[in-house]
Design a protein around this motif. Structure first.
Motif, short mmCIF file in Angstrom:
data_model
loop_
_atom_site.label_atom_id
_atom_site.label_comp_id
_atom_site.label_asym_id
_atom_site.label_seq_id
_atom_site.Cartn_x
_atom_site.Cartn_y
_atom_site.Cartn_z
N TYR A 215 44.62 34.43 -11.14
CA TYR A 215 43.24 34.07 -11.46
C TYR A 215 42.80 34.76 -12.75
O TYR A 215 42.11 34.17 -13.58
N ASN A 216 43.23 36.01 -12.90
CA ASN A 216 43.15 36.75 -14.16
C ASN A 216 41.74 36.76 -14.77
O ASN A 216 41.51 36.24 -15.87
N GLU A 217 40.81 37.36 -14.05
CA GLU A 217 39.44 37.49 -14.55
C GLU A 217 38.83 36.14 -14.93
O GLU A 217 38.19 35.99 -15.97
N ALA A 218 39.07 35.14 -14.09
CA ALA A 218 38.50 33.78 -14.22
C ALA A 218 39.22 32.91 -15.24
O ALA A 218 38.77 31.79 -15.52
N GLN A 219 40.35 33.34 -15.78
CA GLN A 219 41.07 32.51 -16.74
C GLN A 219 41.49 31.18 -16.13
O GLN A 219 41.48 30.14 -16.80
N LEU A 220 41.85 31.17 -14.83
CA LEU A 220 42.27 29.94 -14.19
C LEU A 220 41.18 29.35 -13.29
O LEU A 220 41.46 28.49 -12.45
N ALA A 221 39.94 29.79 -13.46
CA ALA A 221 38.83 29.15 -12.77
C ALA A 221 38.72 27.70 -13.23
O ALA A 221 38.75 27.40 -14.42
N GLY A 222 38.64 26.78 -12.28
CA GLY A 222 38.56 25.36 -12.62
C GLY A 222 39.89 24.73 -12.96
O GLY A 222 39.93 23.56 -13.36
N PRO B 271 42.77 24.94 -18.21
CA PRO B 271 41.96 26.16 -18.11
C PRO B 271 41.66 26.78 -19.48
O PRO B 271 42.44 26.65 -20.42
N ILE B 272 40.53 27.50 -19.55
CA ILE B 272 40.04 28.06 -20.79
C ILE B 272 40.43 29.53 -20.92
O ILE B 272 40.26 30.33 -19.99
N THR B 273 40.95 29.90 -22.09
CA THR B 273 41.26 31.30 -22.38
C THR B 273 40.16 31.97 -23.19
O THR B 273 39.83 33.13 -22.94
N LYS B 274 39.56 31.24 -24.14
CA LYS B 274 38.62 31.90 -25.05
C LYS B 274 37.49 30.96 -25.45
O LYS B 274 37.71 29.77 -25.66
N LEU B 275 36.27 31.52 -25.54
CA LEU B 275 35.10 30.79 -26.03
C LEU B 275 34.47 31.61 -27.15
O LEU B 275 34.25 32.81 -27.01
N GLU B 276 34.17 30.94 -28.29
CA GLU B 276 33.54 31.58 -29.43
C GLU B 276 32.34 30.74 -29.88
O GLU B 276 32.33 29.53 -29.69
N TYR B 277 31.36 31.39 -30.50
CA TYR B 277 30.24 30.66 -31.09
C TYR B 277 30.19 30.94 -32.59
O TYR B 277 30.66 31.99 -33.06
N LEU B 278 29.62 30.03 -33.35
CA LEU B 278 29.50 30.17 -34.80
C LEU B 278 28.19 30.89 -35.11
O LEU B 278 27.11 30.40 -34.78
N ILE C 285 44.63 27.55 -22.28
CA ILE C 285 45.76 28.44 -22.00
C ILE C 285 47.04 28.04 -22.69
O ILE C 285 48.03 28.76 -22.64
N TYR C 286 47.03 26.90 -23.37
CA TYR C 286 48.19 26.47 -24.15
C TYR C 286 47.95 26.63 -25.64
O TYR C 286 48.71 26.12 -26.46
N GLY C 287 46.86 27.33 -25.99
CA GLY C 287 46.55 27.58 -27.39
C GLY C 287 45.89 26.42 -28.11
O GLY C 287 45.64 26.49 -29.31
#
Length: 290
Positions: free
Chosen positions: A128-135, A221-228, A262-264
């Motif tokens: 699950y890794n701190e919600a990395q595989l949530a959803g 699944p999402i690894t990273k979220l950034e904002y501009l 998670i696949y970049g």
């Protein structure tokens, strides 16, 4: 049974006239599930009784109601962020499967409301890794068969590879009297991402001074979220174990988000408004490629 889509001209005419479609031979009419030469609400009943997929049912329902399909972009031209790659696509994991009765509401991934169209599963703490595989959408296999499941919760006491299946789903992969069985699983594309973009949901209490945002309906699944930010630089937003990205610096929006799976694979979604309604699901404009 999969059938072709109506042409854009035929669809537009049908919506404008708001009448059932009559054509030549019924076998030549897409979405005519009961073969009566008409596409109407009775075809939806027939489609539900047949082996029509959820995607086909949505297309038929939207056509009958005269809704325009959602337009979105599948981005394929952004570079791969190798630092975010978790594993190769199709990687098979093994562990033990158990069952429990939670996850549709109040799961650790905070994906409420979870559709009962899905079988749901809780994932061990390590994967699950701190919600990395949530959803994440999984293909789970046991001795009796394979089913698709949505990760909505965490199994803190589980070993790496372990899954805790929803009570009603467990008998589909193993005899329920065994209680604990060997399972294998792999991550697969989320089915609703085939014909809908990524979406966003804001946490209760979000304002321009503090904001919690959740990414939903992502193909993987999402690894990273950034904002501009105002300087034209992407700033990473810290993720919490309960599957919200939280920041005090984002401002009042609208936002441009850069999202990495998670696949970049990277997508950029622009003009996402800030919402003070924590029940609102905000559709984006893009989706990850296969």
């Amino acid at each position: 049974m999969k059938k072709g889509k109506l042409t854009a001209v035929g669809l537009l005419c049908a919506v404008l006239t708001a009448t059932p479609i009559y054509c030549g031979a019924s076998s030549e009419i897409p979405m005519d599930y009961n073969s009566d030469g008409i596409v109407d609400c009775f075809d939806l009943i027939s489609a539900r009784k047949s082996d029509a997929s959820k995607k086909e049912l949505r297309e038929l329902q939207n056509f009958i109601l005269g809704k325009t399909p959602v337009q979105f972009e599948v981005q394929t031209d952004n570079p791969i962020d190798e630092s975010c790659i978790l594993e190769p696509k199709g990687t098979v994991h093994t562990g033990e499967g158990t069952f429990y009765g939670g996850g549709y509401t109040g799961g650790h991934a905070m994906l409420d409301p979870v559709s009962h169209d899905y079988w749901i599963v809780a994932m061990n703490h390590s994967d699950y890794n701190e919600a990395q595989l949530a959803g994440a959408y999984l293909e789970v296999t046991g001795e009796l068969g394979t089913i698709k499941m949505l990760v909505t919760d965490e199994l803190p006491e589980g070993k790496k590879g372990d899954l805790d299946l929803y009570t009603d789903a467990f008998p589909l992969i193993a005899p329920v009297e065994k209680g604990r069985v060997p399972v294998s699983w792999k991550i697969i594309p989320l089915d609703t991402a085939e014909d809908a973009p990524i979406s966003f949901k804001y946490k209760e209490g979000s304002t321009e001074y503090w904001c919690g945002v959740q990414v939903r309906n992502h193909r993987y699944p999402i690894t990273k979220l950034e904002y501009l930010n105002e300087d034209g630089e992407f700033v990473e937003i810290k993720r919490r174990p309960y599957n919200y990205f939280e920041s005090r610096d984002m401002g009042k929006g609208p936002f441009t988000f850069r999202i990495t799976d998670i696949y970049g694979q990277v997508v950029i979604d622009k003009d996402i408004p800030l919402s003070y309604d924590d029940t609102e699901i905000i559709p984006g404009h893009v989706q990850f490629p296969e």
